[in-house]
Design an enzyme around this catalytic site. Structure first.
Site, PDB file in Angstrom:
ATOM      1  N   SER A 242     -43.897 -89.420   9.119  1.00  0.00           N
ATOM      2  CA  SER A 242     -44.236 -88.117   9.696  1.00  0.00           C
ATOM      3  C   SER A 242     -45.101 -88.339  10.934  1.00  0.00           C
ATOM      4  CB  SER A 242     -44.994 -87.260   8.675  1.00  0.00           C
ATOM      5  OG  SER A 242     -46.246 -87.872   8.358  1.00  0.00           O
ATOM      6  N   LYS A 243     -45.531 -87.237  11.554  1.00  0.00           N
ATOM      7  CA  LYS A 243     -46.325 -87.352  12.777  1.00  0.00           C
ATOM      8  C   LYS A 243     -47.621 -88.124  12.550  1.00  0.00           C
ATOM      9  CE  LYS A 243     -44.588 -83.303  15.249  1.00  0.00           C
ATOM     10  NZ  LYS A 243     -44.920 -82.006  15.867  1.00  0.00           N
ATOM     11  N   ARG A 244     -48.186 -87.978  11.368  1.00  0.00           N
ATOM     12  CA  ARG A 244     -49.454 -88.672  11.128  1.00  0.00           C
ATOM     13  C   ARG A 244     -49.254 -90.186  11.034  1.00  0.00           C
ATOM     14  NH1 ARG A 244     -50.429 -89.858   5.636  1.00  0.00           N
ATOM     15  NH2 ARG A 244     -48.840 -89.064   4.219  1.00  0.00           N
ATOM     16  N   HIS A 245     -48.024 -90.634  10.826  1.00  0.00           N
ATOM     17  CA  HIS A 245     -47.735 -92.074  10.783  1.00  0.00           C
ATOM     18  C   HIS A 245     -47.328 -92.619  12.148  1.00  0.00           C
ATOM     19  CE1 HIS A 245     -46.685 -90.870   6.498  1.00  0.00           C
ATOM     20  NE2 HIS A 245     -47.583 -91.814   6.322  1.00  0.00           N
ATOM     21  N   GLY A 246     -47.077 -91.735  13.099  1.00  0.00           N
ATOM     22  CA  GLY A 246     -46.605 -92.188  14.402  1.00  0.00           C
ATOM     23  C   GLY A 246     -45.189 -91.749  14.709  1.00  0.00           C
TER      24      GLY A 246
END
Length: 471
Positions: A242-246
């Site tokens: 997801s976005k929090r992982h990049g």
């Protein structure tokens, strides 16, 4: 000839997972002297945008994943899908279904309540001896495919090996929606057939679609492509990326200062390997690439490893190329680079100290803009003795030969003459000239800054430092 394709939907940006799939498809075609095709699957008219399409094309171009044909657009091929749909209907391989959306939703809800797999029950499927009700008014029918109800479908996946699915697990696929737009599974089969795609390489979230698509190929008498389903990329914690992982736009990595070759190298290494090799060029990757070396398990995205790899590529990058990239960033920051040190020379000095182009531009801009140090930092890292030495050093520098050796000698001589350690001069000197105590070697930075700019900055900074230290 081997022909692969990448077929993104313009409902969002080109993300890490899509870029990795595109890279593998591109590499497979290049490895075998084939062709790589780009197709834009834009039939989701509610979510498709020109902005997303542009971001996908720009992301592909930035990565250097050049395509040989395309981009092709599905919405420009509606007549073709309609013609094939009409053919299947005439051959008795498809039929009109008048079940409303509310009916289908109620059917699925009842099936879930009974613990069954939600699936269409064939209520409008024509069968010998079966009487269908008259078509209801006000319902735009969908066209469904008559999926074989007995036997199995088997395909040999290049990554996963042989896969067999019972036809009893498959319901009757919708081919055309009521608005005349093809569904994903129908459109992709016609497109791949017409484009002569020999190898379909995609994410393993499409494995469940493949048996349905094989039935369509067979119904059309079309040759089957080879399928390869690549495991997905997970976050560092094992959760879906997801976005929090990049999982951001590929172009965000450009904005964040990554080189395209570093990102490609990292994506190639995700779930694929060539011995212990971590860093390799794209020609090497193409030469080494084999689907047999793709892992069967999901890979995990590691932003720190990507940054490390980018650091290695920056160290080896051509100074003139980096100068152009940094100039663009500095211009966006409002920094004029037309007057001052040679940018390429600065790249050679600074590139080994940074991990991204953002950091490189930040380390560079202080050579073109004098940054005033904070009063607190001046008080902490400079004293009266150091200030006196720098004042005297200013005269030394005015008369000094402007070479790194001569500058180094002048710094050491001034420290010795004033009974100080070199750091007692060097740290406050850096603060006054650059606004930071961290720079490469002083003689190198002074040399590139130049005599006139060095003396100008000292003339401006010394009175300020006097005021701060005497307060």
């Amino acid at each position: 000839m081997i022909r692969t394709r990448f077929a993104p939907s313009p409902t969002g940006y080109l993300h890490i997972g899509g870029a990795r799939t595109a890279l593998i498809s591109w590499a497979y075609a290049r490895r075998h002297g084939g062709q790589f095709i780009l197709r834009i699957e834009d039939t989701d008219q509610e979510r498709s945008t020109l902005e997303s399409e542009r971001a996908i094309l720009e992301g592909m171009s930035w990565l250097g994943l050049t395509w040989d044909e395309g981009p092709f657009y599905q919405m420009k091929r509606l007549d073709r899908y309609q013609a094939i749909a009409t053919q299947l209907l005439a051959e008795g391989k498809a039929y009109w279904c008048y079940a409303s959306k509310d009916e289908i939703d109620a059917l699925r809800e009842a099936q879930r309540a009974r613990g069954e797999k939600p699936r269409y029950d064939g209520r409008w499927r024509p069968e010998p001896g079966k009487t269908l009700p008259p078509p209801p008014e006000g319902i735009a029918p969908v066209l469904r495919f008559k999926t074989p109800q007995e036997g199995t479908v088997t395909f040999d996946d290049l990554v996963k090996g042989p896969i067999t699915v019972a036809n009893s697990e498959l319901d009757d696929l919708v081919l055309m929606r009521g608005d005349g737009i093809p569904t994903y599974n129908f459109g992709v089969v016609i497109d791949d057939w017409d484009l002569g795609i020999t190898h379909v390489i995609r994410g393993d979230d499409h494995v469940t679609n493949t048996p349905r698509q094989i039935h369509l190929y067979q119904a059309l008498g079309a040759p089957l492509p080879v399928f390869a389903h690549v495991p997905m990329i997970l976050g560092h914690d094992g959760e879906r990326l997801s976005k929090r992982h990049g999982a951001v736009s590929v172009l965000q990595y450009e904005e964040d200062g990554y080189l395209p070759e570093a990102l490609l190298n990292y994506l190639a290494r995700l779930g694929w390997g060539h011995g212990d090799d971590e860093k390799f060029s794209m020609p090497q990757f193409v030469d080494w690439f084999d689907t047999a070396n793709i892992s069967h398990a999901p890979s995990r995205f590691n932003g720190e490893k990507l940054t490390w790899l980018n650091q290695q590529y920056l160290k080896e990058a051509d100074d003139d190329r980096l100068a152009g990239l940094v100039r663009t960033r500095l211009t966006r920051m409002g920094v004029n680079c037309d007057h001052g040190p040679d940018l390429a020379a600065l790249m050679g000095l600074l590139k080994g100290r940074v991990s991204t182009l953002v950091e490189l531009a930040d380390a560079t801009h202080i050579f073109f803009v004098q940054i005033e140090p904070t009063a607190e930092e001046l008080r902490t890292k400079c004293d009266a003795a150091g200030l006196d030495a720098i004042r005297a050093l200013s005269s030394d520098l005015a008369a000094c030969e402007w070479t790194t050796d001569a500058l180094n000698a002048a710094l050491k001589a001034r420290a010795k003459a004033n009974g100080l350690k070199l750091g007692q001069i060097g740290i406050p000197l850096r603060l006054m000239l650059f606004g930071t105590a961290q720079t490469p070697s002083l003689e190198a930075t002074l040399f590139l800054l130049g005599r006139d700019e060095t003396l100008r900055r000292l003339t401006a900074a010394l009175p300020h430092a006097d005021v701060i230290l005497s307060a």
